[in-house]
Enzyme design. Structure first.
Site, PDB file in Angstrom:
ATOM      1  N   ASP A   1     -26.051 -20.684 -75.149  1.00 46.54           N
ATOM      2  CA  ASP A   1     -27.292 -20.564 -75.949  1.00 46.54           C
ATOM      3  C   ASP A   1     -28.477 -20.532 -74.985  1.00 46.54           C
ATOM      4  OD1 ASP A   1     -29.033 -20.513 -78.180  1.00 46.54           O
ATOM      5  OD2 ASP A   1     -29.345 -22.677 -78.033  1.00 46.54           O
ATOM      6  N   SER A   2     -29.624 -20.146 -75.517  1.00 47.37           N
ATOM      7  CA  SER A   2     -30.839 -20.158 -74.703  1.00 47.37           C
ATOM      8  C   SER A   2     -31.294 -21.593 -74.413  1.00 47.37           C
ATOM      9  CB  SER A   2     -31.946 -19.404 -75.431  1.00 47.37           C
ATOM     10  OG  SER A   2     -32.122 -19.953 -76.722  1.00 47.37           O
TER      11      SER A   2
ATOM     12  N   CYS B   1     -26.287 -18.491 -79.597  1.00 41.54           N
ATOM     13  CA  CYS B   1     -27.679 -18.076 -79.789  1.00 41.54           C
ATOM     14  C   CYS B   1     -27.730 -16.862 -80.723  1.00 41.54           C
ATOM     15  CB  CYS B   1     -28.257 -17.712 -78.428  1.00 41.54           C
ATOM     16  SG  CYS B   1     -29.940 -17.102 -78.500  1.00 41.54           S
TER      17      CYS B   1
ATOM     18  N   GLU C   1     -37.896 -28.055 -81.571  1.00 44.82           N
ATOM     19  CA  GLU C   1     -37.871 -28.488 -80.164  1.00 44.82           C
ATOM     20  C   GLU C   1     -38.634 -29.802 -79.982  1.00 44.82           C
ATOM     21  OE1 GLU C   1     -37.041 -27.202 -76.873  1.00 44.82           O
ATOM     22  OE2 GLU C   1     -35.486 -26.153 -77.977  1.00 44.82           O
TER      23      GLU C   1
ATOM     24  N   CYS D   1     -31.054 -18.784 -86.951  1.00 43.69           N
ATOM     25  CA  CYS D   1     -31.543 -19.257 -85.652  1.00 43.69           C
ATOM     26  C   CYS D   1     -30.942 -20.635 -85.414  1.00 43.69           C
ATOM     27  CB  CYS D   1     -33.071 -19.339 -85.675  1.00 43.69           C
ATOM     28  SG  CYS D   1     -33.771 -20.084 -84.189  1.00 43.69           S
TER      29      CYS D   1
ATOM     30  N   HIS E   1     -32.043 -23.223 -84.188  1.00 43.44           N
ATOM     31  CA  HIS E   1     -32.906 -24.391 -84.354  1.00 43.44           C
ATOM     32  C   HIS E   1     -33.131 -24.803 -85.806  1.00 43.44           C
ATOM     33  CE1 HIS E   1     -33.605 -23.736 -80.191  1.00 43.44           C
ATOM     34  NE2 HIS E   1     -34.503 -24.688 -80.107  1.00 43.44           N
TER      35      HIS E   1
END
Ligand code: DGL
Length: 277
Positions: free
Chosen positions: A18-19, A81, A161, A195, A197
């Site tokens: 993943d990023s 990701c 985040e 996504c 997140h």
């Protein structure tokens, strides 16, 4: 005649990429579904976010990051990701064939297509994922008469985040992103979290979306899909290993601090190995 497939080393780890830390939601689902497997997870935290970058840049980053996992002898690669799955899957498959490479877009799209009653599906994702149209195409391939509405939500990545996942601010931002889905004539009945997140914002998303909208996230369906594919190719681990290695390209402390929300367990900076790509 087709080429014979190389024998799979069943004891080799599965690479997950993943990023950043968001893909730990996918790692968590994979671990739960395949407790005997070893995993190597790489979060390219030095270059996050991928979601605001061009497809060409994401492809280059993804091929480099996957290369690191390939040198560690992985038997399969899971692209956790969404942005990299949406724009770099073909490049990754070409670069590392015959390694099996799995993305999260198709399993997520299939789950959304299955659960939607009206066929009116909203997709929340990064700018790059929305621009590439991968979710829109994948859903329409499975359900031709579906109506798919995709919206880029970069602020939700920032909120997640920061661990700012509840309260007035997230609620107002989510309300603004979901506005047209709910009140602007789009009238979705299914919301696909496209996504890594967004699953940790699930509570606020569900509250704003209301009881008439089903939330779908691709972590579970991806894990199920990967497990079935690995069993089919006789590559599943026979002996329980349950070992895990976590790699990051920047800031082990931040990885541990933020990552535990996504993985759902405590992490220490010492658990994470810092690498350069
Ligand atoms: N991992 C990315 C995704 O799922 C979100 C974070 C980023 O933009 O890099 O699309």
């Amino acid at each position: 005649m087709s080429e014979p497939r190389p024998a799979v080393d069943a004891s080799a780890p599965i690479g997950v990429f993943d990023s950043g830390v968001g893909g730990l939601t996918v790692l968590k689902a994979l671990q739960a579904r395949m407790p005997a497997e070893r995993f190597v997870y790489l979060g390219d935290t030095a270059r996050l976010p991928y979601g605001t970058k061009s497809a060409r840049t994401v492809q280059r980053y993804a091929v480099q990051a996957a290369g690191q996992l390939v040198t560690r002898g992985v038997k399969a690669l899971v692209v956790a990701c969404n942005t990299a799955s949406a724009v770099a899957l073909v490049a990754l498959r070409e670069a590392y064939q015959p390694l099996p490479v799995f993305g999260v877009v198709d399993p997520g799209a299939a789950a959304a297509g299955r659960v939607s009653r009206s066929g009116r599906i909203g997709v929340l994702a990064t700018e790059s994922t929305v621009r590439g149209g991968a979710y829109q195409h994948a859903i329409l391939n499975l359900r031709r008469n579906a109506r798919v509405f995709a919206r880029a939500c970069p602020m939700l990545v920032t909120l997640a985040e920061d661990g700012w996942i509840d309260g007035d601010v997230p609620e107002r931002i989510v309300s603004s992103y979901l506005g047209a889905f709910l009140h602007g004539g789009e009238s979705i009945d299914t919301l696909l979290l496209g996504c890594t997140h967004f699953p940790i914002l699930r509570d606020v998303l569900a509250r704003v979306a209301g009881a008439g909208v089903t939330l779908v996230d691709s972590a579970e369906t991806t894990a199920q899909h990967v497990a079935t594919a690995i069993e089919r190719t006789a590559g599943a681990a026979l002996e329980p290993h349950a070992a895990r290695l976590l790699l990051a390209t920047d800031d082990r402390h931040r990885f541990a601090r933020v990552g535990r929300y996504f993985l759902g367990e405590a992490l220490a900076a010492e658990d994470i190995e810092l690498i350069d790509l």
